[in-house]
Motif scaffolding. Structure first.
Motif, mmCIF file in Angstrom:
data_model
loop_
_atom_site.group_PDB
_atom_site.id
_atom_site.type_symbol
_atom_site.label_atom_id
_atom_site.label_comp_id
_atom_site.label_asym_id
_atom_site.label_seq_id
_atom_site.Cartn_x
_atom_site.Cartn_y
_atom_site.Cartn_z
ATOM 1 N N MET A 1 0.834 -1.176 0.000
ATOM 2 C CA MET A 1 0.000 0.000 0.000
ATOM 3 C C MET A 1 0.886 1.250 0.000
ATOM 4 O O MET A 1 1.834 1.341 0.753
ATOM 5 N N GLU A 2 0.584 2.169 -0.870
ATOM 6 C CA GLU A 2 1.341 3.406 -1.013
ATOM 7 C C GLU A 2 1.141 4.305 0.200
ATOM 8 O O GLU A 2 0.017 4.536 0.624
ATOM 9 N N ARG A 3 2.247 4.776 0.758
ATOM 10 C CA ARG A 3 2.144 5.706 1.879
ATOM 11 C C ARG A 3 1.874 7.110 1.353
ATOM 12 O O ARG A 3 2.340 7.481 0.274
ATOM 13 N N SER A 4 1.152 7.893 2.116
ATOM 14 C CA SER A 4 0.841 9.254 1.701
ATOM 15 C C SER A 4 2.088 10.130 1.819
ATOM 16 O O SER A 4 3.063 9.775 2.482
ATOM 17 N N LEU A 5 2.024 11.283 1.194
ATOM 18 C CA LEU A 5 3.133 12.224 1.269
ATOM 19 C C LEU A 5 3.401 12.600 2.729
ATOM 20 O O LEU A 5 4.551 12.639 3.160
ATOM 21 N N VAL A 11 8.283 10.315 8.421
ATOM 22 C CA VAL A 11 9.429 9.407 8.540
ATOM 23 C C VAL A 11 10.723 10.189 8.315
ATOM 24 O O VAL A 11 11.696 10.036 9.056
ATOM 25 N N PHE A 12 10.725 11.063 7.307
ATOM 26 C CA PHE A 12 11.913 11.862 7.016
ATOM 27 C C PHE A 12 12.252 12.792 8.176
ATOM 28 O O PHE A 12 13.429 12.954 8.526
ATOM 29 N N LEU A 13 11.244 13.412 8.784
ATOM 30 C CA LEU A 13 11.487 14.331 9.898
ATOM 31 C C LEU A 13 12.146 13.609 11.068
ATOM 32 O O LEU A 13 13.052 14.153 11.710
ATOM 33 N N LYS A 14 11.715 12.388 11.346
ATOM 34 C CA LYS A 14 12.340 11.612 12.422
ATOM 35 C C LYS A 14 13.770 11.219 12.042
ATOM 36 O O LYS A 14 14.675 11.284 12.865
ATOM 37 N N GLU A 15 13.943 10.816 10.801
ATOM 38 C CA GLU A 15 15.263 10.386 10.323
ATOM 39 C C GLU A 15 16.269 11.541 10.353
ATOM 40 O O GLU A 15 17.426 11.347 10.727
ATOM 41 N N SER A 16 15.832 12.713 9.972
ATOM 42 C CA SER A 16 16.745 13.848 9.834
ATOM 43 C C SER A 16 16.796 14.738 11.069
ATOM 44 O O SER A 16 17.651 15.623 11.136
ATOM 45 N N SER A 17 15.893 14.538 12.015
ATOM 46 C CA SER A 17 15.776 15.408 13.195
ATOM 47 C C SER A 17 15.533 16.856 12.796
ATOM 48 O O SER A 17 15.996 17.780 13.445
#
Length: 87
Positions: A1-5, A11-17
């Motif tokens: 299932m495709e994740r929304s934007l 996910v990116f915000l957590k990964e990049s802080s």
């Protein structure tokens, strides 16, 4: 299932802080982007492409050692590493 934007951005915000306002400003020159998406805003194709490009470029730069996460800093979400930082 495709994740929304929005899910991919979260996910990116957590990964990049990276704070949401800094992300929005850096990706699409809109500091309210993430809060608007959380509130139900439907992004256009241009916004989707620009945010995806920003996240992919940031990840590639991080993998290459050109940026590092800096935690929750409001003025800069990441810094460029210099030759002195590559030890």
């Amino acid at each position: 299932m495709e994740r929304s934007l929005l899910q991919r951005i979260e996910v990116f915000l957590k990964e990049s802080s990276m704070p949401p306002s800094v992300f929005g400003r850096a990706a699409v020159h809109d500091p309210r982007l993430v809060s608007d998406l959380r509130g139900g805003r439907e992004p256009g194709l241009d916004v989707i492409c620009r945010t995806e490009h920003f996240m992919n470029k940031w990840r590639a730069d991080r993998h290459a050692g050109r940026v590092v996460p800096q935690g929750d800093r409001r003025s800069r979400a990441f810094r460029r590493t210099g030759k002195e930082a590559r030890v």
